[in-house]
Scaffold this motif. Structure first.
Motif, PDB file in Angstrom:
ATOM      1  N   THR A 197       0.883  -1.102  -0.222  1.00  0.00           N
ATOM      2  CA  THR A 197      -0.080  -0.147  -0.075  1.00  0.00           C
ATOM      3  C   THR A 197       0.863   1.118   0.278  1.00  0.00           C
ATOM      4  N   ALA A 198       1.826   1.426   0.629  1.00  0.00           N
ATOM      5  CA  ALA A 198       2.495   2.248   0.417  1.00  0.00           C
ATOM      6  C   ALA A 198       3.856   3.274  -0.245  1.00  0.00           C
ATOM      7  N   ALA A 199       3.549   1.645  -0.978  1.00  0.00           N
ATOM      8  CA  ALA A 199       4.352   1.467  -2.337  1.00  0.00           C
ATOM      9  C   ALA A 199       3.337   2.499  -3.767  1.00  0.00           C
ATOM     10  N   ALA A 200       2.357   1.888  -2.873  1.00  0.00           N
ATOM     11  CA  ALA A 200       1.764   2.717  -4.252  1.00  0.00           C
ATOM     12  C   ALA A 200       1.275   3.810  -4.168  1.00  0.00           C
ATOM     13  N   ILE A 201       1.684   5.029  -3.359  1.00  0.00           N
ATOM     14  CA  ILE A 201       1.583   6.079  -2.476  1.00  0.00           C
ATOM     15  C   ILE A 201       2.727   6.498  -3.001  1.00  0.00           C
TER      16      ILE A 201
ATOM     17  N   GLY B 297       7.543   7.495  -8.328  1.00  0.00           N
ATOM     18  CA  GLY B 297       6.223   6.908  -9.268  1.00  0.00           C
ATOM     19  C   GLY B 297       5.123   6.005  -8.906  1.00  0.00           C
ATOM     20  N   GLU B 298       4.097   6.474  -9.594  1.00  0.00           N
ATOM     21  CA  GLU B 298       2.932   5.409  -9.014  1.00  0.00           C
ATOM     22  C   GLU B 298       3.169   3.722  -9.589  1.00  0.00           C
ATOM     23  N   ARG B 299       2.269   2.891  -9.062  1.00  0.00           N
ATOM     24  CA  ARG B 299       2.419   1.168  -9.294  1.00  0.00           C
ATOM     25  C   ARG B 299       1.437   0.538  -8.844  1.00  0.00           C
ATOM     26  N   GLN B 300       1.026  -0.249  -9.367  1.00  0.00           N
ATOM     27  CA  GLN B 300       0.418  -1.189  -8.832  1.00  0.00           C
ATOM     28  C   GLN B 300       0.554  -2.170  -8.004  1.00  0.00           C
ATOM     29  N   ALA B 301       1.828  -2.532  -8.049  1.00  0.00           N
ATOM     30  CA  ALA B 301       2.824  -4.271  -7.395  1.00  0.00           C
ATOM     31  C   ALA B 301       3.624  -3.598  -7.005  1.00  0.00           C
ATOM     32  N   VAL B 302       4.058  -4.251  -6.268  1.00  0.00           N
ATOM     33  CA  VAL B 302       5.598  -4.305  -5.869  1.00  0.00           C
ATOM     34  C   VAL B 302       6.536  -5.880  -5.356  1.00  0.00           C
ATOM     35  N   ARG B 303       7.768  -6.310  -5.571  1.00  0.00           N
ATOM     36  CA  ARG B 303       8.288  -6.855  -4.901  1.00  0.00           C
ATOM     37  C   ARG B 303       9.292  -6.884  -4.585  1.00  0.00           C
ATOM     38  N   PHE B 304       9.431  -6.885  -3.407  1.00  0.00           N
ATOM     39  CA  PHE B 304      10.588  -6.323  -2.511  1.00  0.00           C
ATOM     40  C   PHE B 304      10.780  -7.500  -1.927  1.00  0.00           C
ATOM     41  N   GLY B 305      12.502  -7.845  -1.497  1.00  0.00           N
ATOM     42  CA  GLY B 305      13.869  -8.593  -1.012  1.00  0.00           C
ATOM     43  C   GLY B 305      13.118  -8.073   0.677  1.00  0.00           C
TER      44      GLY B 305
ATOM     45  N   ARG C 222       6.040 -10.748  -3.823  1.00  0.00           N
ATOM     46  CA  ARG C 222       5.686  -9.397  -4.735  1.00  0.00           C
ATOM     47  C   ARG C 222       3.399  -9.409  -3.648  1.00  0.00           C
ATOM     48  N   VAL C 223       3.129  -7.707  -4.311  1.00  0.00           N
ATOM     49  CA  VAL C 223       2.191  -7.208  -2.756  1.00  0.00           C
ATOM     50  C   VAL C 223       1.209  -7.170  -4.647  1.00  0.00           C
ATOM     51  N   GLY C 224       0.270  -6.877  -4.694  1.00  0.00           N
ATOM     52  CA  GLY C 224      -0.348  -5.808  -4.933  1.00  0.00           C
ATOM     53  C   GLY C 224      -1.865  -5.315  -4.535  1.00  0.00           C
ATOM     54  N   ALA C 225      -0.997  -3.818  -4.773  1.00  0.00           N
ATOM     55  CA  ALA C 225      -2.260  -3.134  -3.734  1.00  0.00           C
ATOM     56  C   ALA C 225      -2.820  -1.650  -4.964  1.00  0.00           C
ATOM     57  N   GLU C 226      -3.735  -1.511  -4.991  1.00  0.00           N
ATOM     58  CA  GLU C 226      -3.783   0.232  -5.673  1.00  0.00           C
ATOM     59  C   GLU C 226      -4.629   0.755  -4.890  1.00  0.00           C
ATOM     60  N   ALA C 227      -4.352   2.101  -4.288  1.00  0.00           N
ATOM     61  CA  ALA C 227      -4.251   3.556  -4.133  1.00  0.00           C
ATOM     62  C   ALA C 227      -4.973   4.455  -4.450  1.00  0.00           C
TER      63      ALA C 227
ATOM     64  N   LEU D 287       7.593   7.046   2.191  1.00  0.00           N
ATOM     65  CA  LEU D 287       9.173   6.234   1.852  1.00  0.00           C
ATOM     66  C   LEU D 287       9.919   4.948   1.311  1.00  0.00           C
ATOM     67  N   VAL D 288       8.183   3.926   1.634  1.00  0.00           N
ATOM     68  CA  VAL D 288       8.046   3.264   0.825  1.00  0.00           C
ATOM     69  C   VAL D 288       8.403   3.295  -0.724  1.00  0.00           C
ATOM     70  N   ASN D 289       7.745   3.933  -1.185  1.00  0.00           N
ATOM     71  CA  ASN D 289       7.796   4.529  -2.360  1.00  0.00           C
ATOM     72  C   ASN D 289       8.381   4.727  -2.636  1.00  0.00           C
ATOM     73  N   ALA D 290       9.596   6.206  -2.423  1.00  0.00           N
ATOM     74  CA  ALA D 290      10.688   6.848  -2.858  1.00  0.00           C
ATOM     75  C   ALA D 290      11.987   4.993  -2.638  1.00  0.00           C
ATOM     76  N   ALA D 291      11.919   4.744  -1.831  1.00  0.00           N
ATOM     77  CA  ALA D 291      12.953   3.373  -1.638  1.00  0.00           C
ATOM     78  C   ALA D 291      12.797   2.299  -3.184  1.00  0.00           C
ATOM     79  N   ALA D 292      11.373   2.400  -3.729  1.00  0.00           N
ATOM     80  CA  ALA D 292      11.224   1.856  -4.722  1.00  0.00           C
ATOM     81  C   ALA D 292      11.048   2.683  -6.205  1.00  0.00           C
ATOM     82  N   GLY D 293      11.652   3.581  -5.604  1.00  0.00           N
ATOM     83  CA  GLY D 293      12.068   4.555  -7.509  1.00  0.00           C
ATOM     84  C   GLY D 293      11.448   5.465  -7.086  1.00  0.00           C
TER      85      GLY D 293
END
Length: 399
Positions: A327-331, A343-351, A358-363, A335-341
């Motif tokens: 959810t945070a990566a999609a917004i 921009g807007e996204r509907q899914a993220v794969r994290f280590g 991989r988790v999908g979330a649409e905010a 900080l989570v979105n910034a660490a992922a690079g």
């Protein structure tokens, strides 16, 4: 002196995701433990083997880690359009209490199969082959989870070729949908971001002022940048769990975050609310070696995340924290979105320490408030043992 015989209580020991727990049907519990209160807590602590000053759980079903000190109570649902009510208890290891403040996303995976196998679903509703959607009411946080359980020959399919980092053997894939996962009831802001900010300055005595994203989605979570607290983001359990000073720092960050989120009134209250919020640190994608020895390349992931549960670095990732991450990566702006690079996204794969997820979330932003309608991830579950647990009945432990 007279000694009473042990009680025999029907139970199932299950793995769900990267966690394990003891599952009960509500009606199978001793009468005093069928309602919330000291009798229920005493029973579950004795089942797990807590409190244990040796931190081994030798005399119980627990595994002396936050991932394996769990109990689940399932009952016919009290809510329309739901199949079962799911109540989760996180049993402390060294302290005498059970934390009911949140959900376990990993064990949510096992609730669907348990419900089917234990007669909560009318057999006439099940397909002979395919998938069945078990609608779960998560009673701890008042949310809906849809568990898509694979069915083969009219029964739950447990074996398969789906591989989940953090779990040794493959199994059948189960898809989880966390519906409207933002925990609106938590925090003083009554929203996904209880402070009203995507990033806050969190002042922590002895540590300094740390940038933090505090979010209520899946489970209340405090995210900080790894570099701001002296880490790379590639750490494994041994780098942190043996470091007493590091654990104290993380607990201080967590407690101050909990106060800012409105989850507790004073810092002292954090000791009795260890399950929530979670504290996690993020970093940009980088090459690292997982705990199994598997090499994870930076190109395979969007970012790195490490999270602590019940005071220790988790060996993989809590399912509910994965919802918070997605959810945070999609917004944009967190900080989570910034660490992922960014921009807007509907899914993220994290280590994470055991590999990747991989988790999908649409905010979406509505009336200047962020909301997320659904978060989706794949896990697996398996029955490890079923029968009865034995519990000594003395000292009024089971009422």
């Amino acid at each position: 002196m007279d000694f009473t015989p042990q009680l025999r209580i029907p139970a199932t020991y299950m793995r769900g995701g990267t966690s394990k727990g003891v599952f009960f049907r509500l009606d199978d519990l001793p009468e005093a433990a069928r309602v919330p209160g000291p009798a229920r807590d005493a029973l579950l602590m004795r089942v797990i083997g807590s409190p244990d000053p040796y931190a081994k759980h030798t005399d119980g079903m627990g595994g002396a880690t936050s991932s394996t000190s769990k109990c689940v109570i399932i009952s016919k649902s009290s809510k329309p359009d739901h199949d079962v009510d799911y109540l989760y208890g996180q049993v402390a290891i060294g302290e005498p209490f059970v934390d009911w403040s949140g959900n376990c996303g990993n064990l949510s995976t096992a609730v669907g199969p348990f419900a089917i196998a234990n007669g909560f679903i009318d057999r006439a509703r099940l397909p002979q082959h395919g998938s069945f959607a078990v609608r779960i009411w998560q009673a701890n946080i008042g949310k809906t989870i849809v568990c898509h359980v694979p069915i083969a020959n009219g029964e739950v399919q447990e074996t398969g070729d789906f591989e989940l980092d953090g779990v040794t053997f493959p199994a059948a894939e189960i898809v989880l949908e966390f519906v409207d996962p933002a925990d609106d009831a938590e925090g003083d802001g009554g929203a996904m971001f209880p402070t009203g900010n995507l990033v806050d300055d969190l002042e922590v005595p002895g540590i300094g002022t740390i940038k933090a994203t505090m979010i209520n989605a899946g489970i209340p979570t405090v995210f900080v940048n790894a570099k701001d607290i002296g880490y790379s983001g590639s750490e494994l359990q041994e780098a942190i769990n043996a470091d007493v000073q590091a654990l104290a720092m993380f607990e201080s960050l967590r407690a101050h975050g909990a106060v800012r989120m409105g989850l507790i009134a004073t810092l002292g209250d954090a000791q009795k609310r260890q399950h929530t919020p979670k504290i996690a640190f993020v970093a940009p994608a980088a090459d690292y070696v997982a705990s199994s020895g598997k090499k994870i390349a930076a190109g395979e992931i969007d970012l790195q995340v490490r999270a602590l549960s019940m005071g220790k670095l988790h060996h993989a990732m809590m399912g509910t924290a994965a919802v918070a991450i997605g959810t945070a990566a999609a917004i944009p702006g967190t900080l989570v979105n910034a660490a992922a690079g960014g921009g807007e996204r509907q899914a993220v794969r994290f280590g994470h320490p055991s590999g990747t997820l991989r988790v999908g979330a649409e905010a979406v932003k509505v009336d200047d408030q962020w909301t997320v309608k659904k978060a989706i991830m794949s896990r697996s579950a398996r029955v490890l043992m079923e029968g009865h647990v034995r519990v000594p009945a003395e000292h009024g432990a089971v009422g």
